[in-house]
Design a protein around this motif. Structure first.
Motif, PDB file in Angstrom:
ATOM      1  N   LYS A  26       7.013  -0.595   5.920  1.00 43.17           N
ATOM      2  CA  LYS A  26       7.352   0.771   6.304  1.00 43.17           C
ATOM      3  C   LYS A  26       8.197   1.332   5.181  1.00 43.17           C
ATOM      4  O   LYS A  26       8.685   0.573   4.344  1.00 43.17           O
ATOM      5  N   PRO A  27       8.397   2.640   5.139  1.00 42.74           N
ATOM      6  CA  PRO A  27       9.275   3.168   4.098  1.00 42.74           C
ATOM      7  C   PRO A  27      10.643   2.484   4.173  1.00 42.74           C
ATOM      8  O   PRO A  27      11.273   2.458   5.227  1.00 42.74           O
ATOM      9  N   ASN A  28      11.045   1.867   3.086  1.00 44.98           N
ATOM     10  CA  ASN A  28      12.348   1.208   2.966  1.00 44.98           C
ATOM     11  C   ASN A  28      12.535   0.032   3.918  1.00 44.98           C
ATOM     12  O   ASN A  28      13.670  -0.327   4.241  1.00 44.98           O
ATOM     13  N   GLU A  29      11.438  -0.594   4.376  1.00 44.36           N
ATOM     14  CA  GLU A  29      11.578  -1.709   5.303  1.00 44.36           C
ATOM     15  C   GLU A  29      10.371  -2.652   5.215  1.00 44.36           C
ATOM     16  O   GLU A  29       9.239  -2.211   5.065  1.00 44.36           O
ATOM     17  N   ILE A  30      10.658  -3.946   5.288  1.00 42.54           N
ATOM     18  CA  ILE A  30       9.624  -4.973   5.336  1.00 42.54           C
ATOM     19  C   ILE A  30       9.769  -5.682   6.681  1.00 42.54           C
ATOM     20  O   ILE A  30      10.856  -6.113   7.037  1.00 42.54           O
ATOM     21  N   ILE A  31       8.682  -5.785   7.420  1.00 40.29           N
ATOM     22  CA  ILE A  31       8.669  -6.489   8.703  1.00 40.29           C
ATOM     23  C   ILE A  31       8.042  -7.860   8.453  1.00 40.29           C
ATOM     24  O   ILE A  31       6.980  -7.951   7.830  1.00 40.29           O
ATOM     25  N   TYR A  32       8.687  -8.921   8.919  1.00 39.93           N
ATOM     26  CA  TYR A  32       8.179 -10.266   8.690  1.00 39.93           C
ATOM     27  C   TYR A  32       8.275 -11.112   9.954  1.00 39.93           C
ATOM     28  O   TYR A  32       8.976 -10.759  10.907  1.00 39.93           O
ATOM     29  N   ALA A  33       7.563 -12.236   9.952  1.00 40.63           N
ATOM     30  CA  ALA A  33       7.649 -13.211  11.043  1.00 40.63           C
ATOM     31  C   ALA A  33       8.007 -14.557  10.442  1.00 40.63           C
ATOM     32  O   ALA A  33       7.661 -14.864   9.300  1.00 40.63           O
ATOM     33  N   HIS A  45       9.506 -15.507  15.699  1.00 42.08           N
ATOM     34  CA  HIS A  45      10.029 -14.183  15.995  1.00 42.08           C
ATOM     35  C   HIS A  45       9.952 -13.292  14.767  1.00 42.08           C
ATOM     36  O   HIS A  45       9.625 -13.743  13.679  1.00 42.08           O
ATOM     37  N   ILE A  46      10.221 -12.021  14.971  1.00 41.23           N
ATOM     38  CA  ILE A  46      10.068 -10.995  13.939  1.00 41.23           C
ATOM     39  C   ILE A  46      11.432 -10.579  13.418  1.00 41.23           C
ATOM     40  O   ILE A  46      12.400 -10.472  14.168  1.00 41.23           O
ATOM     41  N   GLY A  47      11.490 -10.330  12.109  1.00 38.95           N
ATOM     42  CA  GLY A  47      12.711  -9.846  11.472  1.00 38.95           C
ATOM     43  C   GLY A  47      12.390  -8.682  10.552  1.00 38.95           C
ATOM     44  O   GLY A  47      11.222  -8.344  10.332  1.00 38.95           O
ATOM     45  N   LYS A  48      13.432  -8.092  10.008  1.00 42.40           N
ATOM     46  CA  LYS A  48      13.270  -6.940   9.112  1.00 42.40           C
ATOM     47  C   LYS A  48      14.150  -7.106   7.883  1.00 42.40           C
ATOM     48  O   LYS A  48      15.232  -7.676   7.950  1.00 42.40           O
TER      49      LYS A  48
END
Length: 85
Positions: A26-33, A45-48
């Motif tokens: 996302k703009p200025n964000e990475i979503i990871y598991a 679980h998911i982190g940012k």
């Protein structure tokens, strides 16, 4: 140049080396598991990662879950599976 499917590897987290997989950008964000066997958060679980400075590496960004790696200077790079290249 990070993309969904990339793997962020760490050299260690005071216990064992660790990997997270990038799910989305996302703009200025990475979503990871990632998976953890910590007493606090067990399982997948998911982190940012909030991108706060484009001029520095991923290890210097704001990680939502600072507990599972105590020293982010141990980030060992971003890997991409050849099939996704």
């Amino acid at each position: 140049n990070i993309r969904a499917g990339d793997i962020i590897k760490t050299s260690g987290n005071n216990i064992i080396p660790h990997c997270v997989i990038v799910l989305a950008l996302k703009p200025n964000e990475i979503i990871y598991a990632h998976s953890s066997d910590s007493k606090d958060k067990n399982g997948v679980h998911i982190g940012k990662i909030q991108i706060v400075d484009l001029k520095v590496g991923i290890e210097h960004q704001k990680w939502e879950e600072p507990y599972f790696v105590k020293d982010w200077s141990l980030v060992d790079g971003v890997r991409r599976l050849k099939i996704l290249s």
